[in-house]
Design an enzyme around this catalytic site. Structure first.
Site, PDB file in Angstrom:
ATOM      1  N   GLU A   1      -1.320  -9.198   3.624  1.00 30.75           N
ATOM      2  CA  GLU A   1      -1.164  -9.724   4.988  1.00 30.75           C
ATOM      3  C   GLU A   1      -2.478 -10.187   5.605  1.00 30.75           C
ATOM      4  OE1 GLU A   1      -0.890  -6.574   4.069  1.00 30.75           O
ATOM      5  OE2 GLU A   1      -1.502  -5.152   5.614  1.00 30.75           O
TER       6      GLU A   1
ATOM      7  N   CYS B   1       0.840  -1.200   0.000  1.00 32.62           N
ATOM      8  CA  CYS B   1       0.000   0.000   0.000  1.00 32.62           C
ATOM      9  C   CYS B   1       0.879   1.256   0.000  1.00 32.62           C
ATOM     10  CB  CYS B   1      -1.002  -0.045   1.138  1.00 32.62           C
ATOM     11  SG  CYS B   1      -2.503   0.843   0.742  1.00 32.62           S
TER      12      CYS B   1
ATOM     13  N   HIS C   1      -3.481  -5.317   0.420  1.00 34.12           N
ATOM     14  CA  HIS C   1      -2.899  -5.802   1.674  1.00 34.12           C
ATOM     15  C   HIS C   1      -2.915  -7.327   1.727  1.00 34.12           C
ATOM     16  CE1 HIS C   1      -2.647  -1.927   3.842  1.00 34.12           C
ATOM     17  NE2 HIS C   1      -3.615  -1.589   3.012  1.00 34.12           N
TER      18      HIS C   1
HETATM   19  N1  GLN Z   1      -2.221   6.560   2.568  1.00 33.09           N
HETATM   20  C1  GLN Z   1      -2.230   5.781   1.367  1.00 33.09           C
HETATM   21  C2  GLN Z   1      -3.567   5.855   0.653  1.00 33.09           C
HETATM   22  O1  GLN Z   1      -4.558   6.215   1.246  1.00 33.09           O
HETATM   23  C3  GLN Z   1      -1.883   4.342   1.664  1.00 33.09           C
HETATM   24  C4  GLN Z   1      -2.909   3.647   2.468  1.00 33.09           C
HETATM   25  C5  GLN Z   1      -2.391   2.414   3.150  1.00 33.09           C
HETATM   26  O2  GLN Z   1      -1.186   2.195   3.175  1.00 33.09           O
HETATM   27  N2  GLN Z   1      -3.268   1.601   3.708  1.00 33.09           N
HETATM   28  O3  GLN Z   1      -3.631   5.534  -0.508  1.00 33.09           O
END
Ligand code: GLN
Length: 538
Positions: free
Chosen positions: A513, A385, A511
């Site tokens: 994970e 992310c 994600h």
């Molecule tokens: N802040 C970034 C976004 O909103 C990444 C979000 C995250 O890492 N969950 O795209």
């Protein structure tokens, strides 16, 4: 009809109720039973999505895009269920719907009260999940500690439910602390007696006591607890500290907790008994506690002093270790403290660099720096992310010489916005549950590291973000060796980037994970740790 196990906690918080629920779930699944675990969170937030990791640890995201408490992650890791919105209720969601009904006129003429309106809403949500999923067993974890003001409506609801369902259909398992006092040289049962007494005050009698303790309790201590807490002696079960959390189901099994629960609830096992726990022992616990190899992976985040803030990340890395028969030493690196001068020192000797997700400006430059280290030194890299976004920024700045590249999350007017707000987010102002959340499809290109990992083209992964790769820069970046190997088929959003001329470098917008399990490691974590092992052998 589902049978119900209500799990409460006493004496102190952080006794590991989530792990206890998940472990009981695993234990019952080994008898072929269908188990569903639900969490009741007493806080007023509608969901965990807007809570600071310092306060509440990680926000776990389900397939259907609900932002929940991290305990749901334990449930998914230990058991076969996939959780949804209905697996997590908070005081906020309960009041929200009661108040909505009140405004609509559903209770016209009535005075709306905690009992029965709030408790009815709680009971209805608990029972409907059991009914809808056709669970053999519903485990319901009541957050908080008995004695808290906030959890009272939930405890009152389960008191009523126990009465309605009858003793063969619902039990209360109470997790409590039995401290060992060195000065006295013995275990102390009084805190447990008090906590069980507190439960009794509100009309709940625990059927099983799970006693958290550092040392083995003597028979005498157990009989004393049984006598004073009004339970059978075999219902005083030790939840002793173990080396690895994945041992907990085995430790419960040794004490025949499964038999006790099944006998009390008149549950019959289905299918091949116990088989899966043997597998669990062989493929999870053994490699977790006695691994053959060793690697070191740096996790570069900004909440490193709160280990719960990266719970699923840490677990998934461990799963990668289990899958590769390796012990993974995690080196926590505070991203704010990382800069061009000390990067070499802070990351010296690591076999892999992982940059997890995050929000806001703090620590982002350190993350970009960590990516640079991994790229230049050919150290395996996994960016998740914000970690993927940092990888894109680093590549744009240092390989494509776009020194002013950045994300509009940090600077709205950044000159070269390689990461920018998602189109669908442009008119969003509310903060709760308003990100791009939950599972979305992604198509993977053949010949990529990701394809090698997943061994298929079509995947679904969970998301939680507002920003994305800006496709305007695709040509420039790809001409210098950044590969776009995973794309969301709806709308061409870049989901995965990889690097040419690097042993293992993957950044993903989603994600992974959240979907990793100890006995079924997520393919990206498995291959990342494998690459780290190869790096360590170099
Ligand atoms: N802040 C970034 C976004 O909103 C990444 C979000 C995250 O890492 N969950 O795209």
């Amino acid at each position: 009809m589902s049978k119900y196990i209500f799990i409460t906690g006493g004496v102190v918080s952080s006794l590991g109720k989530g792990i206890a629920c998940a472990s009981i779930g695993r234990l019952l699944e080994s008898h072929g039973l269908k188990v569903i675990i639900q969490k009741c969170d007493p806080y007023l937030n509608v969901d965990a999505g807007t809570m600071n990791p310092y306060q509440h640890g990680e926000v776990y995201v389900t397939d259907d895009g609900t932002e929940t408490d991290l305990d749901l992650g334990h449930y998914e890791r230990f058991t076969n269920q996939t959780t949804t919105r209905d697996h997590n209720l908070t005081t906020g969601t309960v009041y929200n719907s009661v108040i909505t009904k009140e405004r609509r006129g559903d209770y016209l003429g009535g005075t709306v009260q905690v009992v029965p309106h709030i408790t009815n809403e709680i009971k209805q949500r608990i029972r409907s999940l059991g009914r809808r999923t056709r669970a053999d067993v519903m485990i319901v974890e009541i957050g908080g500690t008995v004695g808290d003001i906030e959890s009272l409506p939930f405890l009152e609801a389960i008191r009523q439910l126990k009465l309605e369902l009858g003793p063969e259909n619902a039990i209360n398992v109470h997790l409590t602390l039995v401290p060992f006092l060195n000065a006295a040289g013995e275990h102390k049962t009084k805190p447990t007696q008090h906590s069980v007494g507190k439960l009794r005050e509100i009309g709940l009698q625990a059927e099983v006591l799970l006693c958290r303790t550092e040392y083995r309790m003597t028979r005498k201590v157990r009989s004393k607890i049984a006598l004073f807490c009004n339970v059978h002696e075999d219902a005083v079960v030790e939840a002793r500290d173990v080396k690895d959390i994945y041992e907990v189901p085995l430790s419960f099994k040794e004490q025949k907790l499964d038999r006790l629960i099944m006998r009390t609830l008149k549950l019959k096992g289905k299918g091949r008994r116990n088989q899966s726990l043997d597998r669990w022992r062989r493929y999870v616990v053994r490699p977790a506690i006695d691994p053959q190899h060793k690697v070191c992976i740096a996790v570069v985040g900004k909440y490193m002093e709160v280990p719960d803030a990266y719970k699923s990340i840490f677990e998934a890395v461990r799963h990668g270790g289990i899958a590769n028969d390796a012990q993974v030493e995690i080196r926590p690196v505070e991203s704010d403290l990382l800069d061009a001068k000390n990067a070499e020192k802070l990351l010296e000797g690591v076999n892999g660099v992982l940059v997890p997700g995050g929000f806001g400006a703090r620590g982002v430059e350190g993350k970009v720096r960590a990516v640079c280290f991994a790229r230049e030194n050919k150290v395996p890299f996994l960016g998740i992310c914000l970690g993927m976004q940092a990888a894109v920024i680093e590549f744009a700045r240092n390989v494509c010489d776009l020194k002013k590249a950045g994300t509009t999350e940090i600077d709205k007017n950044v000159e070269i916005p390689v990461i920018a707000l998602l189109e669908e987010q442009k008119n969003v102002t509310a903060k709760g549950a308003s990100m791009r959340l939950g599972a979305y499809p992604c198509r993977i290109k053949s010949g990529s590291l990701s394809f090698q990992a997943y061994r298929k083209h079509q995947i679904h992964e969970r998301h939680r973000h507002r920003y994305e790769f800006n496709n305007e820069f695709k040509k420039t970046l790809s001409s210098r060796g950044l590969k776009f190997t995973g794309i969301c088929p709806k709308g061409s959003l870049v989901e995965i980037v990889e690097l040419a001329n690097h042993p293992w470098f993957v950044g993903c917008q989603f994600h992974p994970e959240f979907r990793s399990k100890p006995d079924r490691c997520h393919p990206l974590f498995r291959d990342f740790v494998e690459a780290a092992l190869e790096h360590s052998a170099r």
